[in-house]
Scaffold this motif. Structure first.
Motif, PDB file in Angstrom:
ATOM      1  N   TYR A 102     -33.956 -44.578   9.977  1.00  0.00           N
ATOM      2  CA  TYR A 102     -34.667 -43.329  10.845  1.00  0.00           C
ATOM      3  C   TYR A 102     -35.640 -42.418  10.591  1.00  0.00           C
ATOM      4  O   TYR A 102     -36.524 -42.503  11.465  1.00  0.00           O
ATOM      5  CB  TYR A 102     -33.241 -42.405  11.455  1.00  0.00           C
ATOM      6  CG  TYR A 102     -32.751 -43.244  12.767  1.00  0.00           C
ATOM      7  CD1 TYR A 102     -33.116 -44.222  13.659  1.00  0.00           C
ATOM      8  CD2 TYR A 102     -31.462 -42.466  13.295  1.00  0.00           C
ATOM      9  CE1 TYR A 102     -32.542 -44.644  14.695  1.00  0.00           C
ATOM     10  CE2 TYR A 102     -30.621 -43.021  14.438  1.00  0.00           C
ATOM     11  CZ  TYR A 102     -31.495 -44.035  15.044  1.00  0.00           C
ATOM     12  OH  TYR A 102     -30.619 -44.205  16.194  1.00  0.00           O
ATOM     13  N   ASP A 103     -35.453 -42.198   9.629  1.00  0.00           N
ATOM     14  CA  ASP A 103     -36.519 -41.431   8.867  1.00  0.00           C
ATOM     15  C   ASP A 103     -37.887 -42.253   8.840  1.00  0.00           C
ATOM     16  O   ASP A 103     -39.082 -41.540   9.106  1.00  0.00           O
ATOM     17  CB  ASP A 103     -36.271 -41.098   7.473  1.00  0.00           C
ATOM     18  CG  ASP A 103     -35.197 -39.787   7.299  1.00  0.00           C
ATOM     19  OD1 ASP A 103     -34.821 -38.952   8.240  1.00  0.00           O
ATOM     20  OD2 ASP A 103     -34.745 -39.547   6.163  1.00  0.00           O
ATOM     21  N   GLU A 104     -37.983 -43.118   8.476  1.00  0.00           N
ATOM     22  CA  GLU A 104     -39.398 -44.035   8.449  1.00  0.00           C
ATOM     23  C   GLU A 104     -39.852 -44.330  10.070  1.00  0.00           C
ATOM     24  O   GLU A 104     -41.048 -44.221  10.328  1.00  0.00           O
ATOM     25  CB  GLU A 104     -39.302 -45.540   7.872  1.00  0.00           C
ATOM     26  CG  GLU A 104     -40.181 -46.200   7.827  1.00  0.00           C
ATOM     27  CD  GLU A 104     -41.362 -45.662   7.017  1.00  0.00           C
ATOM     28  OE1 GLU A 104     -42.656 -46.241   7.244  1.00  0.00           O
ATOM     29  OE2 GLU A 104     -41.275 -45.037   6.258  1.00  0.00           O
ATOM     30  N   GLU A 107     -41.114 -41.368  11.626  1.00  0.00           N
ATOM     31  CA  GLU A 107     -42.455 -41.148  11.076  1.00  0.00           C
ATOM     32  C   GLU A 107     -43.565 -41.817  11.597  1.00  0.00           C
ATOM     33  O   GLU A 107     -44.730 -41.252  12.009  1.00  0.00           O
ATOM     34  CB  GLU A 107     -42.615 -41.131   9.530  1.00  0.00           C
ATOM     35  CG  GLU A 107     -43.901 -40.991   8.797  1.00  0.00           C
ATOM     36  CD  GLU A 107     -44.102 -41.445   7.471  1.00  0.00           C
ATOM     37  OE1 GLU A 107     -44.987 -41.829   6.877  1.00  0.00           O
ATOM     38  OE2 GLU A 107     -42.842 -41.280   6.610  1.00  0.00           O
ATOM     39  N   ILE A 135     -30.760 -36.295  11.746  1.00  0.00           N
ATOM     40  CA  ILE A 135     -31.847 -36.626  12.046  1.00  0.00           C
ATOM     41  C   ILE A 135     -32.813 -35.567  12.630  1.00  0.00           C
ATOM     42  O   ILE A 135     -33.799 -35.405  12.891  1.00  0.00           O
ATOM     43  CB  ILE A 135     -32.167 -37.975  12.301  1.00  0.00           C
ATOM     44  CG1 ILE A 135     -31.966 -38.305  13.729  1.00  0.00           C
ATOM     45  CG2 ILE A 135     -31.958 -39.102  11.298  1.00  0.00           C
ATOM     46  CD1 ILE A 135     -32.483 -39.453  14.378  1.00  0.00           C
TER      47      ILE A 135
END
Length: 184
Positions: A102-104, A107, A135
């Motif tokens: 999810y972080d990627e 972004e 998140i």
């Protein structure tokens, strides 16, 4: 752990394998039959034409999870908004892979100019609720008894967050990019 853009031809069988337990004998997905590798490849190609579909690989190169974005709705005014989903192989859950994916994904979506992100979570699912809250998403509503699966009506909690805050709310932001950025 390596996170990369998915390849529909190479990754679809493994992605279908990871997704299958969420469909069959489970209420996490409202699908009733798990898609085949070919059906999953078609879905992946459709998403990848405009948005990211990411996979996480372990040190041996085996795909252990995936995350993707899809249009929130089809009407033109929704074009800055996307829905996101993540699935992790049952043997790899609770190791931070969903968060990493999810972080990627977030972004990349910011880089494309998307503004709003939404996710639906079939209840009860405390692990998925915790991931979406981790998140930065917040619960914005519940569709009560919206789906019937495995002999029960199911609620879906909706989570949302802004990826960017625009200055003047009366002015539309720049158009989101039609190409998933190749970052990471």
């Amino acid at each position: 752990m390596l996170v990369r853009l998915a390849n529909a031809e190479l990754d679809s069988a493994r992605v279908a394998e990871i997704y299958s337990p969420a469909v069959e004998g489970n209420f996490i997905s409202f699908e009733e039959s798990a898609p085949t590798a070919d059906e999953m490849a078609d879905r992946m190609r459709k998403v990848l034409a405009r948005m990211p579909w990411l996979v996480a690989e372990d040190e041996s190169g085996r795909v252990v999870g995936y995350a993707y974005a899809s249009p929130h709705r089809e009407r033109a005014a929704y074009r800055w908004s996307v829905d996101i989903s993540v699935y992790v192989d049952m043997h790899w859950q609770r190791r931070g892979i969903g968060l990493l994916l999810y972080d990627e994904l977030l972004e990349r979506l910011r880089g494309q100019g998307f503004v709003n992100v939404y996710a639906g979570v079939t209840l009860p699912n405390p692990a998925s609720v915790a991931l979406h809250e981790a998140i930065g998403m917040r619960r914005i509503g519940v569709y009560e008894r919206v789906g019937y699966k495995l002999g029960q009506w199911r609620d879906v909690a909706w989570f949302g967050m802004r990826l960017s805050e625009e200055g003047d709310p009366s002015v539309a932001p720049a158009e989101p990019s039609g190409e998933p950025p190749v970052t990471g």
